[in-house]
Motif scaffolding. Sequence first.
Motif, PDB file in Angstrom:
ATOM      1  N   THR A 262      -6.436   0.710  11.497  1.00 55.65           N
ATOM      2  CA  THR A 262      -5.658  -0.090  12.432  1.00 55.65           C
ATOM      3  C   THR A 262      -6.564  -0.596  13.539  1.00 55.65           C
ATOM      4  O   THR A 262      -7.307   0.192  14.130  1.00 55.65           O
TER       5      THR A 262
ATOM      6  N   ASP B 166      -1.078 -11.491   7.131  1.00 58.83           N
ATOM      7  CA  ASP B 166      -2.511 -11.587   7.413  1.00 58.83           C
ATOM      8  C   ASP B 166      -2.908 -10.467   8.373  1.00 58.83           C
ATOM      9  O   ASP B 166      -2.568 -10.504   9.559  1.00 58.83           O
ATOM     10  N   ASN B 167      -3.615  -9.469   7.839  1.00 55.92           N
ATOM     11  CA  ASN B 167      -3.999  -8.299   8.636  1.00 55.92           C
ATOM     12  C   ASN B 167      -2.801  -7.688   9.360  1.00 55.92           C
ATOM     13  O   ASN B 167      -2.911  -7.182  10.476  1.00 55.92           O
ATOM     14  N   THR B 168      -1.664  -7.762   8.703  1.00 52.54           N
ATOM     15  CA  THR B 168      -0.425  -7.240   9.278  1.00 52.54           C
ATOM     16  C   THR B 168       0.454  -6.682   8.168  1.00 52.54           C
ATOM     17  O   THR B 168       0.515  -7.237   7.075  1.00 52.54           O
TER      18      THR B 168
ATOM     19  N   ASN C 186      -9.309  -4.319   4.654  1.00 51.48           N
ATOM     20  CA  ASN C 186     -10.644  -4.064   4.113  1.00 51.48           C
ATOM     21  C   ASN C 186     -11.123  -2.651   4.435  1.00 51.48           C
ATOM     22  O   ASN C 186     -11.661  -1.944   3.582  1.00 51.48           O
TER      23      ASN C 186
ATOM     24  N   LYS D  14      -0.379  -4.097  12.921  1.00 52.51           N
ATOM     25  CA  LYS D  14      -1.695  -4.682  12.678  1.00 52.51           C
ATOM     26  C   LYS D  14      -2.550  -3.716  11.868  1.00 52.51           C
ATOM     27  O   LYS D  14      -2.637  -2.525  12.196  1.00 52.51           O
ATOM     28  N   TYR D  15      -3.183  -4.254  10.817  1.00 54.24           N
ATOM     29  CA  TYR D  15      -3.883  -3.368   9.890  1.00 54.24           C
ATOM     30  C   TYR D  15      -5.017  -4.125   9.212  1.00 54.24           C
ATOM     31  O   TYR D  15      -4.841  -5.253   8.740  1.00 54.24           O
ATOM     32  N   ASP D  16      -6.187  -3.507   9.174  1.00 50.62           N
ATOM     33  CA  ASP D  16      -7.345  -4.091   8.505  1.00 50.62           C
ATOM     34  C   ASP D  16      -7.363  -3.596   7.065  1.00 50.62           C
ATOM     35  O   ASP D  16      -7.705  -2.440   6.797  1.00 50.62           O
TER      36      ASP D  16
ATOM     37  N   LYS E 281       3.547  -7.788   3.160  1.00 48.52           N
ATOM     38  CA  LYS E 281       2.171  -7.997   3.598  1.00 48.52           C
ATOM     39  C   LYS E 281       2.036  -9.321   4.331  1.00 48.52           C
ATOM     40  O   LYS E 281       2.592 -10.344   3.923  1.00 48.52           O
TER      41      LYS E 281
END
Length: 517
Positions: free
Chosen positions: A454, A425-427, A450, A446-448, A423
């Motif tokens: 993507t 940061d947003n990745t 919350n 890249k992945y959100d 994991k």
Amino acid sequence: MKLRKRFISAFLSLCMVISLASVAVSAQEEEEISYATSEYITFSNPDDDNIGEIVEDLYEAKMTVISGLESLQRKIDVRGMGVTRDVVQDFYMSILFDNPQFFYVFTYLKYGYVGDEVLYIYPQYITSNKNPGEDTDEEIAKQNIEIGKMQEAFDRNTQQLLSSVDESMTDEEKLLALHDALVCHVSYSKESTGKYKNSIYTAYGAIVEGTGVCQSYALAYEYLVRLAGIQDIHIVSNTIHSWNMVKLDGNWYHIDATFDDPVSDVNGRVLHKYFLISDKKLSENDSSESHGTWAPNYSAESTKYDSGDYYWLDTESQVIFDGGKIYYVDMSSNTSAGSKMGIITQIDESGKKTQLAKTEDLWSAGTGFYAGNYTRLFKEGDYLYFNNSTTVMRVNVNDCKQEVVYTLPDDIKESNCIYGLKKGDNTIYIGYGKTPTSVMTIVEYKYDFNSGTTPKYEMGDVNHDNILSIADVTAVQSYIAGNSVEIDISLADMDKDSLITIGDCTAIQKIIAGMAA
């Protein structure tokens, strides 16, 4: 009045004589001083049981050196404190190895002596490229500011690693959580990837830069464990290898984070072969005898954790502690094909185990498959993220519902499998390769976390800088040429044929030129 003036005059004359005599003695002393240096020092005799006693017998000198290092002194005065040439190396090394917070002090020893007595110690700070005593005042001032900035980064990353433990956990759990967090964070390397070439020998290398040798792992773990309130000592062997021993329930155990972090590095892979083991188990595991004999020469006689129903013995991924529960990949069972199965498992406060998901994939090995299981694990919010051989999944810890997060493109998964997961940061960092021991190609997906979605990037924006440019074309060309380059493959496949070819490069170039793709 005249008598008083004569007295004052005589007193001043006496002071001048004493002062001049002191200067003369000091100058004479400086002329008589000899100097000795030693780079990359270690203990002179790792079999010596008395190394710890040497430091305690020289307590005044020890506290003087510690104070000097804290205040970044370039010359530490230990005159009359009993430090002699035959013990100075072990004395200085013991201080550095027992105080990992002095990450900015390199294991280079220079001292001044007369006869057998050591008078001065000259520390070598990691920010200097010169030998002790050669820096100008201006250079020293700049170095001190730089060390202050290093300290800020060191403290910040230390707190991030310590966030893996809390006061509700047992010491056993704290040791495991910190071991796994450190191994996931660090890659073994003999070459510094940061600004300071010697940082790979310090706790700074492991904690801040994420790279280091065994000494860096051991110093970092020592620092973290002590902050968690557990007794730890840094061990150095006659084979020049470093690891840790910890005291748990009155017994000493070995923990070697370096040997639990295999080379080549694989994101999310953590072994537990050298976690809380006895002298006997250490000898059994280490067929190469890399651990040799060590100092301080403590014994780990308890075999409590060498075998048995300890959940960490059956996993090669990070064990996660969160909200009073434990999450890990149980690899104690086999699939019908005979390979290891990966069962995503939760242990609650009562000790009850619950299966949340499982991976029965076979990791391809040409015409056959590997017998191991290569599932990695991390947690974010209510979801555990894990990988199969060609996909990244997530499972909700509350209702066990699963979703596919990422799938390797068809042309990649024909001859590659996923072996690493980490994991950011947003990745999500996804490592794939042809074999478990290959140097991994890393996909920065890249992945959100919350929203579980993507972020939307324009087709062709393979480097995710939100600008379609020649840099994207160059990156795709480099990828096609077989170079190790980080690109978003899904955005490179312009014609949606599941292959990355020169035609995709041409399509991106046309868009940049304002032509129809």
